[in-house]
Design an enzyme around this catalytic site. Structure first.
Site, PDB file in Angstrom:
ATOM      1  N   SER A  20       0.985  -0.850  -0.278  1.00 40.07           N
ATOM      2  CA  SER A  20       0.134  -0.239  -0.026  1.00 40.07           C
ATOM      3  C   SER A  20       0.988   0.904  -0.250  1.00 40.07           C
ATOM      4  O   SER A  20       0.235   1.533  -0.603  1.00 40.07           O
ATOM      5  CB  SER A  20      -0.275   0.099   1.446  1.00 40.07           C
ATOM      6  OG  SER A  20      -1.693  -1.124   1.584  1.00 40.07           O
ATOM      7  N   ARG A  24       1.318   4.468  -3.314  1.00 39.25           N
ATOM      8  CA  ARG A  24       1.338   5.919  -2.615  1.00 39.25           C
ATOM      9  C   ARG A  24       1.963   6.234  -3.143  1.00 39.25           C
ATOM     10  O   ARG A  24       2.237   7.503  -3.410  1.00 39.25           O
ATOM     11  CB  ARG A  24       0.807   6.102  -1.255  1.00 39.25           C
ATOM     12  CG  ARG A  24      -0.566   5.319  -0.723  1.00 39.25           C
ATOM     13  CD  ARG A  24      -1.450   4.593   0.188  1.00 39.25           C
ATOM     14  NE  ARG A  24      -2.855   4.624   0.626  1.00 39.25           N
ATOM     15  CZ  ARG A  24      -2.765   3.419   0.454  1.00 39.25           C
ATOM     16  NH1 ARG A  24      -2.759   2.426  -0.749  1.00 39.25           N
ATOM     17  NH2 ARG A  24      -4.050   3.524   0.793  1.00 39.25           N
ATOM     18  N   GLY A  91      -5.908  -3.459  -7.403  1.00 37.41           N
ATOM     19  CA  GLY A  91      -7.110  -2.781  -7.085  1.00 37.41           C
ATOM     20  C   GLY A  91      -6.804  -1.469  -6.531  1.00 37.41           C
ATOM     21  O   GLY A  91      -7.562  -0.245  -6.749  1.00 37.41           O
ATOM     22  N   ARG A 119     -14.061  -7.219 -10.647  1.00 39.58           N
ATOM     23  CA  ARG A 119     -13.912  -6.256  -9.157  1.00 39.58           C
ATOM     24  C   ARG A 119     -15.097  -5.263  -8.941  1.00 39.58           C
ATOM     25  O   ARG A 119     -14.906  -4.406  -9.959  1.00 39.58           O
ATOM     26  CB  ARG A 119     -12.437  -5.683  -8.611  1.00 39.58           C
ATOM     27  CG  ARG A 119     -11.893  -7.094  -8.434  1.00 39.58           C
ATOM     28  CD  ARG A 119     -10.780  -7.183  -7.587  1.00 39.58           C
ATOM     29  NE  ARG A 119     -11.242  -6.657  -6.044  1.00 39.58           N
ATOM     30  CZ  ARG A 119      -9.582  -6.078  -5.601  1.00 39.58           C
ATOM     31  NH1 ARG A 119      -8.449  -6.334  -5.998  1.00 39.58           N
ATOM     32  NH2 ARG A 119     -10.001  -5.880  -4.507  1.00 39.58           N
ATOM     33  N   SER A 164     -12.786   1.170   3.629  1.00 46.07           N
ATOM     34  CA  SER A 164     -12.137   0.826   2.535  1.00 46.07           C
ATOM     35  C   SER A 164     -11.047   1.986   2.268  1.00 46.07           C
ATOM     36  O   SER A 164     -11.645   2.995   1.875  1.00 46.07           O
ATOM     37  CB  SER A 164     -12.909   0.977   1.467  1.00 46.07           C
ATOM     38  OG  SER A 164     -12.247   0.604  -0.190  1.00 46.07           O
ATOM     39  N   GLN A 166      -9.466   1.849  -0.404  1.00 45.88           N
ATOM     40  CA  GLN A 166      -9.114   2.171  -1.718  1.00 45.88           C
ATOM     41  C   GLN A 166     -10.244   3.798  -2.177  1.00 45.88           C
ATOM     42  O   GLN A 166      -9.899   4.221  -2.634  1.00 45.88           O
ATOM     43  CB  GLN A 166      -8.985   1.346  -2.130  1.00 45.88           C
ATOM     44  CG  GLN A 166      -8.273   0.264  -2.079  1.00 45.88           C
ATOM     45  CD  GLN A 166      -8.054  -0.981  -3.200  1.00 45.88           C
ATOM     46  OE1 GLN A 166      -8.972  -1.004  -3.695  1.00 45.88           O
ATOM     47  NE2 GLN A 166      -6.813  -1.846  -2.726  1.00 45.88           N
ATOM     48  N   ASP A 311      -6.434  -7.941   5.014  1.00 47.55           N
ATOM     49  CA  ASP A 311      -5.905  -8.810   3.548  1.00 47.55           C
ATOM     50  C   ASP A 311      -4.635 -10.020   4.068  1.00 47.55           C
ATOM     51  O   ASP A 311      -4.751 -11.193   4.011  1.00 47.55           O
ATOM     52  CB  ASP A 311      -4.504  -8.576   3.294  1.00 47.55           C
ATOM     53  CG  ASP A 311      -5.691  -6.807   2.289  1.00 47.55           C
ATOM     54  OD1 ASP A 311      -6.337  -7.242   1.855  1.00 47.55           O
ATOM     55  OD2 ASP A 311      -4.597  -5.823   2.101  1.00 47.55           O
ATOM     56  N   ARG A 342     -12.885 -14.901  -1.664  1.00 47.37           N
ATOM     57  CA  ARG A 342     -11.864 -15.206  -0.449  1.00 47.37           C
ATOM     58  C   ARG A 342     -12.313 -16.127   0.577  1.00 47.37           C
ATOM     59  O   ARG A 342     -11.869 -17.268   1.203  1.00 47.37           O
ATOM     60  CB  ARG A 342     -10.796 -14.718   0.294  1.00 47.37           C
ATOM     61  CG  ARG A 342      -9.785 -13.792  -0.361  1.00 47.37           C
ATOM     62  CD  ARG A 342      -8.809 -12.818  -0.017  1.00 47.37           C
ATOM     63  NE  ARG A 342      -7.833 -12.140  -0.777  1.00 47.37           N
ATOM     64  CZ  ARG A 342      -6.943 -11.696  -0.875  1.00 47.37           C
ATOM     65  NH1 ARG A 342      -6.861 -10.589   0.199  1.00 47.37           N
ATOM     66  NH2 ARG A 342      -5.839 -11.275  -1.631  1.00 47.37           N
ATOM     67  N   ARG A 384      -2.869 -14.325  -1.929  1.00 45.51           N
ATOM     68  CA  ARG A 384      -2.397 -14.169  -1.143  1.00 45.51           C
ATOM     69  C   ARG A 384      -3.384 -15.783  -0.314  1.00 45.51           C
ATOM     70  O   ARG A 384      -2.609 -16.534   0.895  1.00 45.51           O
ATOM     71  CB  ARG A 384      -3.729 -13.245  -0.292  1.00 45.51           C
ATOM     72  CG  ARG A 384      -3.236 -11.742  -0.151  1.00 45.51           C
ATOM     73  CD  ARG A 384      -3.240 -10.729   1.083  1.00 45.51           C
ATOM     74  NE  ARG A 384      -2.514  -9.518   0.469  1.00 45.51           N
ATOM     75  CZ  ARG A 384      -1.616  -9.279   0.433  1.00 45.51           C
ATOM     76  NH1 ARG A 384      -0.658  -9.889   0.973  1.00 45.51           N
ATOM     77  NH2 ARG A 384      -1.350  -8.179  -0.048  1.00 45.51           N
TER      78      ARG A 384
HETATM   79  C1  S3P Z   1      -5.701  -1.943   0.139  1.00 42.75           C
HETATM   80  C2  S3P Z   1      -6.874  -1.360   0.347  1.00 42.75           C
HETATM   81  C3  S3P Z   1      -7.088  -3.419   0.988  1.00 42.75           C
HETATM   82  C4  S3P Z   1      -6.611  -3.893   0.764  1.00 42.75           C
HETATM   83  C5  S3P Z   1      -5.957  -3.701  -0.160  1.00 42.75           C
HETATM   84  C6  S3P Z   1      -4.613  -2.671  -0.008  1.00 42.75           C
HETATM   85  C7  S3P Z   1      -4.811  -0.245   0.335  1.00 42.75           C
HETATM   86  O1  S3P Z   1      -8.784  -2.566   0.017  1.00 42.75           O
HETATM   87  O2  S3P Z   1      -7.814  -4.831   0.842  1.00 42.75           O
HETATM   88  O3  S3P Z   1      -5.013  -4.942  -0.469  1.00 42.75           O
HETATM   89  O4  S3P Z   1      -3.952  -0.549  -0.244  1.00 42.75           O
HETATM   90  O5  S3P Z   1      -5.452   1.348  -0.125  1.00 42.75           O
HETATM   91  P1  S3P Z   1      -9.866  -2.422   0.244  1.00 42.75           P
HETATM   92  O6  S3P Z   1     -10.002  -0.721   0.480  1.00 42.75           O
HETATM   93  O7  S3P Z   1     -11.057  -2.351  -0.842  1.00 42.75           O
HETATM   94  O8  S3P Z   1     -10.584  -2.461   1.555  1.00 42.75           O
END
Ligand code: S3P
Length: 425
Positions: A20, A24, A91, A119, A164, A166, A311, A342, A384
């Site tokens: 993550s 960023r 994602g 997704r 979330s 994300q 995760d 999952r 994973r």
């Molecule tokens: C992530 C947020 C999570 C996580 C993903 C990485 C991120 O997803 O499951 O592996 O880097 O912001 P969600 O925001 O969909 O929960």
């Protein structure tokens, strides 16, 4: 790949950089003025997808042996890509980039592999449309490919229906380009790397419990970033060290941000022996973790802790399978929309190993302590899941075969080598 049970695990491991945070660092470095140098960057396929997308958006990114150097062009320095942006399996790339592209004065098309095209993207399309962006699912199924035409955006106060990071990050990044303040309120706190890192880059962003608020048009300045080790990658060693008898593993330099450390809290509640030392903070808190084997017991896992270990739930399911008693995992319906479903994939494969596991609407119920048997595992191309079953194989009777084991390159290219080194010491 074929794996056997192992007698004990001993030694040290340095897990790769946090996925993550690596994403960023590249994204915010691209939007800052000047040179951002990133050490500890995760060279997994997902983060390489982020690099390739930003190169297509006109950002020069150098890769040396130990660093990634991003030559940022400022908030308004991206240029229209000449072709479709490919986010691969990632994602995070898809959803965070969408927030940035919503504020540009050009149109882009984003796609990715077959998993990402299944997704849900409506979760970002809704708030970004409310801000004034034009964002369309080309197949009209609320999934990628997405076509995004940026425009001048309005600040909104968004109540996110899912916890979330994300979604939160996509809205906050679009908020950099809005005409006023933008805030996101979550149902439970999700990982806060965007808030921490954007603030260090100079953004005007504040947090108040479940709400993060950003003001637009900051001058983001480049900075050096050291990415800590990924606690999600460390989780396989936390569980392996706990379950394989007579084990002792030192995991160095692991990010222990409280929005990510649910695995440590849950493992300890199940009885695990984990000691943290050398704690420090370099923008993100990090520590070394010493794990020793212990017998574990089942617990109930649900509520606000879920986003802090989302995760890690596949490897937590393996831990539960080897623990004494029943573990209930609930409030985790998000598991169904990860790289694979999952809940279904863990249930299918743990059942194949002889575990007493039932899938529920929002989690799993696992009756532990039945000795696991080696089996053929299909991780459905989910990194994973593959890593979780490599750990399960170490405590199973007989041989376990993991199909498509190479999918671990998404987040941990050297995973099997690192695991093997601990076994031979
Ligand atoms: C992530 C947020 C999570 C996580 C993903 C990485 C991120 O997803 O499951 O592996 O880097 O912001 P969600 O925001 O969909 O929960």
């Amino acid at each position: 790949m074929k794996l056997q049970s192992i007698r004990r695990l001993r030694g040290e491991v340095i897990v790769p950089g946090d996925k993550s945070i690596s994403h960023r660092a590249v994204m915010f470095g691209a939007l800052a003025e000047g040179k951002t140098e990133i050490t500890g960057f995760l060279r997994g396929a997902d983060c390489l997808s982020t690099i390739s997308c930003f190169r297509q958006l006109g950002i020069s990114i150098e890769e040396t042996a130990d660093k990634i150097i991003v030559h940022g062009k400022g908030l308004h320095g991206l240029r229209a890509p000449v072709s479709t942006l490919d986010t691969g399996n990632s994602g995070t790339t898809m959803r965070l980039i969408s927030g940035i592209l919503a504020g540009q004065n050009f149109t882009s098309v984003l796609t990715g592999d077959s998993s990402i095209q299944r997704r849900p993207m409506r979760r970002i399309m809704t708030p970004l449309s409310q801000m004034g962006a034009s964002i369309r699912s080309i197949k009209e199924n609320n999934c990628a490919p997405l076509e995004i035409t940026g425009s001048s955006l309005h600040g909104i106060s968004y109540m996110s229906p899912v916890a979330s990071a994300q979604v939160k990050s996509a809205v906050l990044l679009a908020g950099l380009y809005a005409d006023g303040e933008t805030s996101v309120t979550e149902t439970a706190i999700s990982r806060n790397h965007t808030e921490l890192m954007l603030r260090s880059f100079g953004a005007d962003i504040r947090t108040d419990h479940l709400t993060a608020t950003i003001r637009p048009n900051p001058a983001l300045h480049a900075m050096d970033i050291h990415v800590p080790g990924d606690i999600s990658s460390a989780s396989y060693f936390i569980v392996a060290g706990s379950l394989v008898p007579d084990s002792e593993i030192l995991i160095r330099n692991v990010g222990i941000n409280p929005t990510r450390d649910g695995i440590i809290r849950v493992a300890r509640e199940m009885g695990a022996d984990i000691t943290l030392f050398n704690e420090k903070n370099t923008g993100e808190p990090v520590a070394d973790l010493l794990v020793k084997s212990r017998s574990l017991h089942g617990i109930t896992i649900g509520g606000d802790i879920i986003p802090t270990l989302i995760d890690e739930l596949p490897i937590i399911a393996v831990m539960a399978a080897a623990a004494d008693g029943t573990t209930v995992i609930r409030d985790a319906a998000e598991l169904k929309v990860k790289e694979s479903d999952r809940i279904a994939v863990m249930t299918e494969n743990l059942s194949a190993m002889g575990c007493d596991i039932t899938a529920t609407q929002d989690g799993m119920i696992i009756h532990g302590r039945n000795a696991l048997q080696g089996a053929v595992i299909d991780p459905h191309s989910d990194h994973r899941i593959a890593m979780s079953f490599a750990v399960a194989a170490m405590i199973a009777d007989g041989e376990t075969e993991i199909k498509d084991a190479g999918c671990v390159t998404i987040s941990y290219p050297d995973f099997y080598d690192d695991l093997k080194k601990l076994g031979t010491k």
